[in-house]
Design an enzyme around this catalytic site. Structure first.
Site, PDB file in Angstrom:
ATOM      1  N   TYR A   8      51.269  34.559  49.179  1.00 39.05           N
ATOM      2  CA  TYR A   8      51.158  35.502  50.306  1.00 39.05           C
ATOM      3  C   TYR A   8      51.161  36.936  49.783  1.00 39.05           C
ATOM      4  CZ  TYR A   8      51.710  36.681  55.293  1.00 39.05           C
ATOM      5  OH  TYR A   8      51.526  37.122  56.582  1.00 39.05           O
ATOM      6  N   LYS A 199      33.776  36.089  35.360  1.00 38.77           N
ATOM      7  CA  LYS A 199      32.883  35.959  36.512  1.00 38.77           C
ATOM      8  C   LYS A 199      31.473  35.547  36.087  1.00 38.77           C
ATOM      9  CE  LYS A 199      35.594  39.059  39.430  1.00 38.77           C
ATOM     10  NZ  LYS A 199      35.855  40.477  39.781  1.00 38.77           N
TER      11      LYS A 199
END
Lengths: 398, 398
Positions: A8, A199
């Site tokens: 979170y 990436k």
């Protein structure tokens, strides 16, 4: 449709916010409400609107058969890998924004998902809000992808844009980016290109269908780029961008992360600040480009929630992406060809002796000469600059 | 997997070429070869490599149960509609590049597809090679789409780019575009914005889930744009682009096609020549943009073939897109707010009497004054210019 979020932090709480803000339209798109049932985090969040959802043991989520969709926004390889694997094995589909996890364990997790007839997706792991993963795997499927050039790190693009705009030096801009929260205290992963490297490894795995090891990709960051380099760039009518590149050379892809000198005719020239963009060339399509916010809580969360809609529409149906564990052997990077911009203390006659057909980029500096070479392989270039000596810096031309 | 192409013109023959060139990778992606069995065309193509595939009666395709995928690249509403409807009713999925058909009959054909558990898709109908349809329907699904701004007509963008670059007037550039084949003999559909209008109607139908009638969209083309307008634009540091726009105003979308004065900070400013781009703003994602070749045989065919891969992977499974026949009531376009650039023969005192807070765009022309208004609704603006009189031209600011 019940869902859980693991982690979170910035992105995880962003996902909760998107689910709440857009709940009506999400329910319409999925055909039923998408309800957040658990949030896994070791920290306490007293007063949080989702307070009743918090758990500290991931096994509580594993054992709840109602939960069909799990979001992983913890970051890092462990314990994220252990938790995600357990969720997939329990028949839950997973979406993650965690590029470290995907670059390291993507192929393996995809296989586990297939075995359990669920899905493992990761739109947010590359390019934040830019839907580049689904573009490559579900849109540009008529093409052989010949080249990908990605500005896929917001921190470095922000820094380069500011160095260009204000004529500042690297260290100064890094300190500013850190004070604004755009760069981390230890900025290595961003500024040395490691983040971009992971990436482009993921994107190249998707277009080859095999597993590209990010350790195989030659990676340079922006930490050696100086205000003087930008002065030269300006004199050449170019900008400097950190580009993660994958290009088909013969029947193999070569990958590289490095700063490049980019012309205004290239759309990547116009990608400024924290924005990201991925340029994709297909053998039939030609040029295309996908542009958007590469980071930030809500854009990244938007991509995660887009994945959740996909997962909700494909519960109990594995959708093949095509990324196996078989290692992909990248093309020899020393065979890639470029034109190079070189700053050196050598004399013009020595330069012209070593490199025929140079173009000078003249800033009238006392102690150095700037020049652009003709196109040649990395191998040949490296031999020639070793022979020339007195090299201050080298930037490839895009 | 057997397929048919209806209409062997530029795009249809491009599809055949993509299928042949990329047959290996397509077979890999689909899991079996994608074989072209029929080409429907009334003309003869002696010596064509696909000569054995030609038929002249669409019913031959309808009755062949082996054919699962049909490509419609004929153009126009009829007989394309009759043929596509028959294919869907015979249990075949269809992809089309035909925006006239989709804008006019899209919702109806989607319903027929659902009823027969097949798919009707049309990635190539908007933005050619730019995968904007799938981006809106399958990628940006976590967001409420707040705005779409599209340069979605290659002919007009080519003309505007050349008017800007060479300082030419409209008629001169139109003649040149026609001689180069970039504009048709009757260029009305392109230059008056009707083509862009159909495209933004389709995109707005997809984001609202209802049917937007393109006749409801206020549409202006570029035929009134002059070399002088571009001189003003340059003085303001802007460019002029034909933009098809859909924007959420309150809980309704307003649509409009018109030329706009665009700043360099807007990525659409950098979209030149025949290239197209669609900028999409989501309530969580923020800005994004999708850029590529908006027309041309191979880019468009690439999008059609991408659709064929999708159809092959979803044979006998209707994938809901969400576009019903229910009419969508667009927002009142006179309530949209803009800043306006106005050229008028009025005196400065009359201008300042009618419009407070104007900014002058001074070209020192003898007979006219150029000025930019503050932001106001279309209704208010129209009242004020009617009162002012002597209006030469008006262009909105983006």
């Amino acid at each position: 449709m019940k869902a859980a979020i693991m982690g979170y932090g910035t992105i995880g709480s962003g996902v909760a916010k998107v689910l709440e803000t857009n709940k009506d339209i999400l329910a319409e798109r999925i055909g039923e409400p998408l309800e957040l049932k658990y949030i896994l985090d070791l920290r306490d969040f007293p007063g949080d609107p989702n307070e009743k959802c918090f758990v500290k043991d991931y096994k509580e989520i594993v054992k709840d058969k109602d939960v069909k969709i799990v979001v992983e926004t913890m970051g890092g390889v462990e314990p994220a890998f252990t938790f995600v694997k357990a969720m997939l094995e329990a028949g839950k589909s997973v979406t993650t924004s965690n590029k470290a996890l995907v670059a390291d364990k993507g192929a393996e997790l995809m296989q586990i998902a297939e075995k359990h007839n669920v899905n493992f997706v990761f739109e947010a792991a590359v390019g934040g809000g830019i839907p580049i993963i689904r573009t490559l795997t579900a849109c540009l499927t008529g093409d052989v992808i010949e080249e990908i050039d990605a500005i896929c790190n917001g921190t470095t693009n922000y820094m380069l844009t500011n160095m260009e705009q204000f004529g500042s030096d690297y260290a100064e801009i890094l300190a500013e980016a850190q004070s604004l929260g755009y760069a981390e205290k230890d900025p290595t992963a961003d500024v040395e290109g490691f983040d971009s490297c992971r990436k482009i490894a993921i994107l190249t795995s998707l277009i080859t269908g095999k597993n590209v090891d990010f350790n195989d990709i030659p990676t340079e960051g922006i930490s050696k780029i100086s205000a003087t380099d930008f002065k030269y760039a300006k004199a050449m009518g170019r900008s400097i961008k950190l580009i993660a590149r994958s290009v088909k050379v013969g029947d193999k892809y070569a990958c590289r992360v490095a700063p490049y000198l980019v012309k205004p005719e290239n759309m990547l020239y116009h990608v400024s600040g924290v924005m990201n963009a991925v340029s994709v060339k297909g053998n039939m399509l030609g040029e295309s480009m996908y542009y958007g916010a590469g980071a930030g809580a809500l854009p990244t969360a938007s991509a995660v929630v887009g994945d959740m809609v996909f997962l909700a529409k494909n519960v109990d149906k594995y959708v093949k992406i095509g990324w196996t564990s078989e290692k992909y052997q990248l093309s020899d990077p020393t065979q890639e060809q470029f034109r190079y911009f070189v700053r050196a203390t050598a004399s013009q006659s020595n330069i012209e002796n070593e490199f025929e057909n140079v173009e000078y980029a003249n800033l009238d500096l006392d102690d150095e000469v700037g020049f652009i070479t003709s196109e040649m392989t990395e191998r040949e270039f490296n031999e020639r600059i070793a022979a020339l000596g007195g090299i201050i810096s080298v930037i490839r031309l895009a």
